[in-house]
Scaffold this motif. Structure first.
Motif, short mmCIF file in Angstrom:
data_model
loop_
_atom_site.label_atom_id
_atom_site.label_comp_id
_atom_site.label_asym_id
_atom_site.label_seq_id
_atom_site.Cartn_x
_atom_site.Cartn_y
_atom_site.Cartn_z
N SER A 199 28.70 36.91 41.94
CA SER A 199 28.03 37.91 42.78
C SER A 199 28.88 38.67 43.80
O SER A 199 28.61 39.84 44.04
N PRO A 200 29.86 38.03 44.46
CA PRO A 200 30.52 38.75 45.55
C PRO A 200 31.16 40.07 45.11
O PRO A 200 31.67 40.17 43.99
N ASP A 201 31.12 41.06 46.00
CA ASP A 201 31.81 42.32 45.73
C ASP A 201 33.27 42.01 45.45
O ASP A 201 33.88 41.18 46.14
N GLY A 202 33.82 42.69 44.49
CA GLY A 202 35.24 42.51 44.20
C GLY A 202 35.52 41.48 43.12
O GLY A 202 36.63 41.36 42.62
N PHE A 203 34.49 40.71 42.72
CA PHE A 203 34.71 39.65 41.73
C PHE A 203 35.18 40.23 40.39
O PHE A 203 36.17 39.78 39.81
N GLU A 204 34.44 41.24 39.94
CA GLU A 204 34.73 41.84 38.64
C GLU A 204 36.17 42.40 38.61
O GLU A 204 36.92 42.15 37.67
N ALA A 205 36.53 43.12 39.68
CA ALA A 205 37.87 43.73 39.74
C ALA A 205 38.96 42.65 39.77
O ALA A 205 39.98 42.77 39.09
N LEU A 206 38.70 41.59 40.54
CA LEU A 206 39.69 40.51 40.63
C LEU A 206 39.88 39.82 39.29
O LEU A 206 41.00 39.54 38.86
N PHE A 207 38.78 39.59 38.60
CA PHE A 207 38.87 38.90 37.30
C PHE A 207 39.60 39.79 36.28
O PHE A 207 40.44 39.31 35.52
N GLU A 208 39.31 41.08 36.33
CA GLU A 208 39.97 42.01 35.43
C GLU A 208 41.48 42.01 35.69
O GLU A 208 42.29 41.97 34.75
N GLU A 209 41.84 42.02 36.96
CA GLU A 209 43.25 42.01 37.33
C GLU A 209 43.94 40.76 36.80
O GLU A 209 45.00 40.83 36.18
N ARG A 210 43.30 39.62 37.00
CA ARG A 210 43.88 38.35 36.54
C ARG A 210 43.99 38.30 35.01
O ARG A 210 44.96 37.78 34.47
N LEU A 211 42.98 38.84 34.34
CA LEU A 211 43.03 38.86 32.86
C LEU A 211 44.19 39.73 32.38
O LEU A 211 44.90 39.37 31.44
N ASN A 212 44.38 40.87 33.06
CA ASN A 212 45.46 41.78 32.66
C ASN A 212 46.83 41.15 32.85
O ASN A 212 47.75 41.38 32.07
N GLU A 213 46.95 40.36 33.90
CA GLU A 213 48.23 39.71 34.19
C GLU A 213 48.52 38.58 33.20
O GLU A 213 49.66 38.24 32.96
N ALA A 214 47.45 38.00 32.65
CA ALA A 214 47.63 36.83 31.79
C ALA A 214 47.96 37.26 30.37
O ALA A 214 47.73 38.40 29.98
N ASN A 215 48.47 36.29 29.64
CA ASN A 215 48.88 36.60 28.28
C ASN A 215 47.79 36.18 27.29
O ASN A 215 47.93 35.23 26.55
N ILE A 216 46.67 36.90 27.30
CA ILE A 216 45.53 36.55 26.45
C ILE A 216 45.85 36.94 25.00
O ILE A 216 46.31 38.06 24.77
N PRO A 217 45.62 36.05 24.06
CA PRO A 217 46.00 36.34 22.67
C PRO A 217 45.08 37.32 21.92
O PRO A 217 45.14 37.40 20.72
N PHE A 218 44.22 38.02 22.62
CA PHE A 218 43.46 39.09 21.97
C PHE A 218 43.32 40.22 23.00
O PHE A 218 43.58 40.02 24.19
N SER A 219 42.89 41.39 22.54
CA SER A 219 42.85 42.46 23.53
C SER A 219 41.43 42.68 24.05
O SER A 219 40.44 42.43 23.37
N ILE A 220 41.38 43.13 25.31
CA ILE A 220 40.12 43.26 26.01
C ILE A 220 39.85 44.74 26.25
O ILE A 220 40.67 45.43 26.86
N SER A 221 38.72 45.23 25.76
CA SER A 221 38.44 46.66 25.91
C SER A 221 37.96 47.01 27.32
O SER A 221 38.34 48.01 27.88
N ASP A 222 37.12 46.16 27.89
CA ASP A 222 36.63 46.41 29.25
C ASP A 222 36.02 45.15 29.83
O ASP A 222 35.62 44.25 29.09
N VAL A 223 35.96 45.11 31.15
CA VAL A 223 35.35 43.97 31.84
C VAL A 223 34.17 44.50 32.64
O VAL A 223 34.30 45.50 33.35
N ARG A 224 33.04 43.86 32.48
CA ARG A 224 31.84 44.36 33.13
C ARG A 224 31.07 43.21 33.75
O ARG A 224 31.10 42.09 33.25
N GLN A 225 30.36 43.52 34.83
CA GLN A 225 29.52 42.50 35.44
C GLN A 225 28.06 42.76 35.05
O GLN A 225 27.64 43.91 34.97
#
Ligand code: ATP
Ligand code: MG
Length: 345
Positions: free
Chosen positions: A279-305
């Motif tokens: 719920s907190p403001d900024g959660f979605e953006a923070l998670f997206e940032e962390r996902l982008n920094e990580a080496n996820i073995p598939f690609s992510i089109s978008d992150v949404r709350q």
């Protein structure tokens, strides 16, 4: 008619369709035990507080538990811990039964279909969710429902990714757990849970700052946000640190699981986050940032709350229940027609 039920560590929530509207009923999954007294009797008789009396004790359950706990100087207790029925709480089953009855009500007819959420087995803890699932199932069957379990992460896919062909990664950040499910055209290809969520953040931040847990929870729920630098040394600073840590931990386990499960390469999927902890403001953006920094073995089109983080699991369980109900009604029609034809032959 069919119903959806989210059985959560902090909240129990039912969803039912009424014309064009979805109607939700919610209660806190918590209770307090107080001694029976004239004062308690007076307070209870004047209101519609959910309670049961047993000898000299009174148990007040759901949303009112906290008010009574404050007035009578008692602690609230919880039937569930870390996503499943608590083995440390003797009264867990009768209490959750009472709250469930209030939230789902009587079935509209015998054997009404009801989908209820269950977490996936946690990968960082050796507890099994089976006993929990079977107990909830039998409570609901005793009430006259036909209960069906649905994985919590999959319920998120049903409620949030209908317009993406039920394909994507759904994550429910709850109180006791974080549930993750990767679905491909409505087929869960990977699901797991982590035995950490909002409760874990609260406990860690409380320990670190020497603040009572309840105080930390209310700071977090009232005006905490993740979109600016918060005070170092204060409760909000500690909350930010443990939020960050939880997100990294989820991503680390996601990478591990995707590797182990041999998920198809070249996937490009949307991610949707939900649950009270998101719920907190900024959660979605923070998670997206962390996902982008990580080496996820598939690609992510978008992150949404999700639009309503507290409602989406119940909503998804309802979507699943209604589509199963339609499917079986359709199958019945086909079966009846075949039988008729056989008779006329
Ligand atoms: N506005 C808010 N900001 C931050 N956290 C919140 C907010 N509102 C609720 N929470 C937290 O969300 C959690 C409850 O979320 P939710 O109802 O999704 O969990 P649950 O389904 O009961 O638990 P679980 O799925 O883990 O069994 C709690 O930790 C609560 O403190
Ligand atoms: Mg939940």
């Amino acid at each position: 008619m069919a119903q959806g039920l989210d059985v959560g560590t902090m909240n129990l929530l039912s969803a039912r369709q009424d014309g064009d509207e979805t109607v939700f009923v919610q209660q806190r999954n918590s209770f307090v035990e107080i001694e029976y007294s004239d004062m308690a009797e007076q307070m209870l008789s004047r209101s519609d507080v959910l309670h049961i009396r047993k000898d000299n004790q009174v148990y007040i359950v759901g949303d009112d538990a906290l008010n009574f706990a404050n007035i009578f100087n008692e602690e609230t207790r919880r039937p569930m811990q870390a996503g499943i029925l608590s083995s440390d709480e003797q009264s867990a089953i009768p209490m959750i039964k009472l709250i469930t009855e209030q939230v789902v009500g009587d079935p509209k007819y015998n054997d009404e279909l009801l989908y209820f959420s269950v977490p996936a087995d946690p990968i960082d803890d050796d507890t099994s969710t089976l006993y929990h699932q079977k107990t909830i199932e039998s409570l609901l069957a005793d009430m006259g429902y036909q209960p069906e379990p649905i994985n919590e992460g999959m319920a998120v896919i049903y409620s949030e990714l209908a317009n993406r062909e039920f394909t994507g990664l759904g994550i429910s950040f709850g109180a006791g757990m974080t549930n993750v499910c990767l679905s491909y055209y409505a087929v869960p290809v990977m699901k797991f849970s982590i035995a950490r969520g909002g409760d874990w953040i609260d406990e860690q931040a409380a320990k670190a700052t020497g603040t009572p847990v309840d105080k930390v929870t209310s700071v977090k729920e009232e005006d905490f946000s993740l979109d600016f630098e918060t005070d170092v040394g204060g409760v909000e600073g500690a909350l930010s640190i443990y939020y960050d840590n939880l997100l990294d931990y989820v991503i680390e386990n996601l990478i591990k699981e995707v590797d182990e499960e041999d998920v198809e390469e070249g996937l490009d999927v949307p991610v949707v986050v939900t649950g009270g902890t998101s719920s907190p403001d900024g959660f979605e953006a923070l998670f997206e940032e962390r996902l982008n920094e990580a080496n996820i073995p598939f690609s992510i089109s978008d992150v949404r709350q999700a639009e309503n983080p507290l409602y989406s699991v119940a909503q998804g369980a309802l979507v699943a229940a209604r589509s199963e109900e339609q499917r079986s009604a359709q199958a019945q029609v086909t079966e009846d027609a075949a039988e008729e034809e056989a008779q006329t032959d």
